[in-house]
Structures are given as structure tokens and as C-alpha cells.
Scaffold this active site. Structure first.
Site, short mmCIF file in Angstrom:
data_model
loop_
_atom_site.label_atom_id
_atom_site.label_comp_id
_atom_site.label_asym_id
_atom_site.label_seq_id
_atom_site.Cartn_x
_atom_site.Cartn_y
_atom_site.Cartn_z
N THR A 118 -43.36 51.02 3.61
CA THR A 118 -44.53 51.72 4.31
C THR A 118 -44.78 53.22 4.22
O THR A 118 -43.65 53.92 3.96
CB THR A 118 -44.30 51.32 5.96
OG1 THR A 118 -44.96 52.13 6.66
CG2 THR A 118 -43.07 51.97 6.36
N TYR A 142 -38.70 52.74 13.14
CA TYR A 142 -39.28 51.73 12.05
C TYR A 142 -39.40 52.37 10.56
O TYR A 142 -38.82 51.64 9.69
CB TYR A 142 -40.70 51.56 12.71
CG TYR A 142 -41.55 50.65 11.45
CD1 TYR A 142 -41.40 49.45 11.03
CD2 TYR A 142 -42.82 51.35 11.00
CE1 TYR A 142 -42.10 48.86 10.12
CE2 TYR A 142 -43.46 50.89 9.98
CZ TYR A 142 -43.09 49.55 9.54
OH TYR A 142 -43.75 48.88 8.70
N1 LIG Z 1 -49.71 45.54 8.64
C1 LIG Z 1 -49.37 46.96 7.98
O1 LIG Z 1 -50.50 47.72 8.04
C2 LIG Z 1 -47.95 47.27 7.24
C3 LIG Z 1 -48.15 48.58 6.77
C4 LIG Z 1 -46.90 48.84 6.17
C5 LIG Z 1 -45.76 48.20 6.01
N2 LIG Z 1 -45.90 46.77 6.45
C6 LIG Z 1 -44.99 46.00 6.05
O2 LIG Z 1 -45.47 44.78 5.82
C7 LIG Z 1 -44.47 43.57 6.28
C8 LIG Z 1 -45.61 42.61 6.87
O3 LIG Z 1 -46.41 43.18 7.68
P1 LIG Z 1 -47.22 42.11 8.61
O4 LIG Z 1 -48.46 43.08 9.21
O5 LIG Z 1 -47.71 41.16 8.03
O6 LIG Z 1 -46.53 41.75 9.89
P2 LIG Z 1 -46.45 40.40 10.62
O7 LIG Z 1 -45.48 40.65 11.93
O8 LIG Z 1 -47.82 39.60 10.61
O9 LIG Z 1 -45.56 39.63 9.45
C9 LIG Z 1 -44.00 39.75 9.53
C10 LIG Z 1 -43.44 38.22 9.65
O10 LIG Z 1 -42.06 38.44 9.50
C11 LIG Z 1 -41.48 37.15 10.31
N3 LIG Z 1 -40.30 37.72 11.06
C12 LIG Z 1 -39.97 38.92 11.66
N4 LIG Z 1 -38.55 38.92 11.93
C13 LIG Z 1 -37.97 37.86 11.27
C14 LIG Z 1 -36.79 37.31 10.93
N5 LIG Z 1 -35.68 37.91 11.47
N6 LIG Z 1 -36.64 36.21 10.13
C15 LIG Z 1 -37.45 35.58 9.58
N7 LIG Z 1 -38.95 36.00 9.68
C16 LIG Z 1 -39.08 37.15 10.45
C17 LIG Z 1 -42.64 37.37 11.47
O11 LIG Z 1 -42.57 36.08 12.25
C18 LIG Z 1 -43.92 37.53 10.93
O12 LIG Z 1 -44.48 36.31 10.39
C19 LIG Z 1 -43.69 44.12 7.19
O13 LIG Z 1 -42.43 44.28 6.46
C20 LIG Z 1 -44.28 45.43 7.49
O14 LIG Z 1 -43.29 46.56 7.89
C21 LIG Z 1 -47.00 46.52 7.16
#
Ligand SMILES: NC(=O)c1ccc[n+]([C@@H]2O[C@H](COP(=O)([O-])OP(=O)(O)OC[C@H]3O[C@@H](n4cnc5c(N)ncnc54)[C@H](O)[C@@H]3O)[C@@H](O)[C@H]2O)c1
Length: 328
Positions: A118, A142
Site C-alpha cells: 500500500t 496498518y
Molecule cells: N482498497 C484499497 O484502496 C487498497 C489500497 C492499498 C492496498 N490495499 C490492499 O489490498 C488488499 C485487498 O483490499 P480490498 O480493498 O479488496 O479489501 P477487502 O476487505 O475487500 O478484501 C480483503 C479480503 O480478505 C479477506 N480476509 C481478511 N482476513 C482474512 C483471513 N485471516 N483469512 C482469509 N481471508 C481474509 C476478507 O474477507 C476480504 O474478502 C488488502 O491487502 C489491502 O491492504 C487496498
């Protein structure tokens, strides 16, 4: 068909990656505990295992049964504000969970990985366009949890022979252009879907945190990257790691090189939805950097990737089409 393990594949970004993997002839095997994801976000052609990345036995079964050639690791807790209140959960899921996953990968001889990092690893940064040479200084647990996993991957690459690429996403936004997938977080914390909830009358208005930043209108500036461009970057990253002949670790920004302020985004949301909503101005929140806009030159150089959707209006329109399709 080559299987790819996608942890967190039932989430917002993961579901779009699954669509792209299928289009490129890969078969996604999704592992998700559904704490924040949705079973019906996983395309029907993909395999799905409900389970936790901290559960070694489940992981070993997946590697034995599906023999994935690589891992795309998205699973984790994502809300920076919440991490200031419950850091233990964030280190547990994001760091310990990643270590269990990496141990299972090693034991099962699958050592190619694309990791969801991120822009939050940069923290407050004075550069107009943040490049990867910038020292990382995350301002919340985070961001620190992601920085720790990057360090682990670097060590595992040098010592255990991992081939790993960390993608530092800026702000994911938008939805599949055909509205097959989109953003459905509960509770929602991201700006654009929150604005839609206000526009649709689901909430009474929007809160804007901080109006005294040194920016054009005093609100924070972010780089909004279309989720489909993000998904495409994962295909390029996957090809990059699997084609490496030597162990390797690197990190790459994924962004558009242009920023928009919170108020600019809210104005566009009101235009696109055709509905106005109340905006309540609040004090700054702890840990929110003033400006985060990517330099995307390294992604171009190493992956030949650039963002296709550069118009914020189009990004928000795709998100609105998905949002409306959900309320029918
Ligand atoms: N959304 C953004 O703008 C953004 C920006 C930078 C980085 N990210 C990173 O991208 C990734 C996905 O983000 P997102 O927005 O799709 O989030 P999201 O919450 O929609 O997706 C994360 C998924 O991980 C699953 N999860 C959480 N803990 C778990 C565990 N212990 N075991 C198995 N599954 C688990 C959740 O159920 C969810 O489906 C994350 O790692 C996040 O840190 C997102």
C-alpha cells in the site's frame, strides 16, 4: 489451466483480479474467510475455499489439491483508522497470517508471490510524485504491518529463494466496467462509496476530515486508481515473477500520477449521481497524510504497465453503475 492461489479473492480488489485471471487463461483458487468479502463476488468459474490464512492445514491442503503455480496475496485487514484502535488484530492477520502462508508456500515448493502492499507505507511525504526511492515511514499500524511483510519477503527471497513482487497500491476506486464486480465493504470507509450512500439517502451526509491542509482547497489529495487497472497490474506482475529465473524481491507503485482532492471527488460524485448531499467538515484525523500521488515510472519500466483509466469521472461512473445495480 494454471491455478493461482488468490488469498482474499472474495474482497473488492480480489474479485476483480479473479475476473482478469480468468480472461488471461488462469484458474483462480480463492481462499477467503469472508470476514469482509462476499461468496458471490467470486466468479463461478473460480474454485473457492472458505478458510483463514492463519490456518496452516487448510493452506497445505490447497497446495496439495490444486498445485497453484503462484500466489496473489490480498487477504488482510485494510482500514488504517481501525488499526489505530486495534493494532493487535492487524499484526495478527496481516503479519502472522502472511508468515503462515509463506511457511506453507515454502513447504509446498510454491515460492512465487505478488503481494498487496500500500501507499500507506510512505506516510507523510513531501514529494509531488512519490517514487519507490522514497524512504518508507508509515504513520499507522496498518501501513507498518504491510512494511513488515515487505521486509519478510525480501529476507525470504534472499534466504529461501522466493520470487516476490510487492505492489504498493494507491487508492483503489471504480468497478468492473461491465458491473460484474464492485466495492461492497461493510462498514464502508472509502470516500466514493460513502458519497454514493449519502447521495442515495442511505446516510444523512458526508464527513470531510481536515480542511486546512496545504492543498488547493485544504482537503487531502489522493491518487485514485481504477480497480480494473489494478487487476491488470497483477497479471503483469504474475508474469514478471513467474518468468524470473533467479530469486528476486522488488516493490512497485501502482497509481496514475495524478491526484484529486476530497472535495473534487465529492463534487464529481454529486454531478454523476445527480444528487446533492450535505458535507460536514471535521478536524483532521490522526495518521492521514496530506498528499499521496504515485510516480508510476517503475511499473512502466519493469512491467510495461500504465493506467488505462485516467479520467476520474469515468472511474466514478463505473462505481456508480455497480452501486445502482446492487440497489435494484
Ligand atoms: N482498497 C484499497 O484502496 C487498497 C489500497 C492499498 C492496498 N490495499 C490492499 O489490498 C488488499 C485487498 O483490499 P480490498 O480493498 O479488496 O479489501 P477487502 O476487505 O475487500 O478484501 C480483503 C479480503 O480478505 C479477506 N480476509 C481478511 N482476513 C482474512 C483471513 N485471516 N483469512 C482469509 N481471508 C481474509 C476478507 O474477507 C476480504 O474478502 C488488502 O491487502 C489491502 O491492504 C487496498
Amino acid at each position: 489451466m494454471k491455478n493461482i492461489l488468490v488469498t482474499g479473492g472474495a474482497g473488492y480488489i480480489g474479485s476483480h483480479i479473479c475476473l482478469r485471471l480468468l480472461e488471461h487463461g488462469y484458474c483462480p483458487v480463492v481462499l477467503d474467510n469472508l470476514t469482509n468479502g462476499h461468496r458471490d463476488s467470486v466468479p463461478i468459474e473460480a474454485s473457492f475455499v472458505r478458510g483463514d490464512i492463519r490456518d496452516r492445514a487448510t493452506l497445505d491442503h490447497i497446495f496439495i489439491d490444486y498445485k497453484p503455480i503462484a500466489v496473489i496475496h490480498l487477504a488482510g485487514l485494510i482500514e488504517a483508522g481501525l488499526s489505530m484502535r486495534t493494532p493487535e488484530d492487524f499484526y495478527n492477520v496481516n503479519v502472522t497470517g502472511s508468515q503462515v502462508l509463506f511457511a506453507s508456500m515454502r513447504a509446498n515448493e510454491c515460492c512465487s508471490i505478488v503481494f498487496s502492499s500500500t501507499a500507506a507505507v510512505y506516510g507523510n511525504c513531501s514529494q509531488q510524485l512519490i517514487d519507490e526511492e522514497q524512504q518508507i515511514r508509515p504513520t499507522n499500524p496498518y501501513g507498518r504491518s504491510k512494511a513488515i511483510v515487505e521486509t519478510i519477503l525480501q529476507d525470504y527471497s534472499e534466504i529461501y529463494g522466493f520470487k516476490a513482487l510487492a505492489l504498493r497500491y494507491f487508492n483503489a476506486a471504480g468497478a468492473d466496467p461491465n458491473a460484474r464486480a464492485g466495492e461492497r465493504h461493510t462498514p464502508e470507509t472509502h470516500l466514493i462509496p460513502l458519497a454514493f450512500q449519502a447521495a442515495a439517502g442511505i446516510t444523512s451526509g458526508m464527513q470531510v476530515f481536515g480542511t486546512d491542509y496545504n492543498t488547493l482547497d485544504g482537503t487531502c489529495i489522493r491518487d485514485y486508481i481504477h480497480v480494473d487497472d489494478l487487476a491488470k497490474a497483477h497479471i503483469d506482475a504474475l508474469n514478471f515473477v513467474t518468468n524470473q529465473h533467479q530469486p528476486n524481491f522488488d516493490y512497485i507503485n501502482i497509481g496514475t500520477e495524478s491526484g484529486a482532492s476530497v472535495l473534487q471527488v465529492l463534487e464529481l460524485c454529486q454531478q454523476i449521481t445527480g444528487k446533492s448531499f450535505e458535507i460536514n467538515y471535521q478536524k483532521r484525523r490522526d495518521g492521514d497524510p496530506e498528499r499521496l500521488v504515485a510516480s508510476a515510472q517503475k511499473a512502466k519500466r519493469l512491467l510495461n504497465w500504465t493506467a488505462r483509466f485516467r479520467n476520474l469521472e469515468e472511474i466514478i461512473s463505473h462505481a456508480w453503475s455497480f452501486f445502482e445495480s446492487q440497489s435494484k
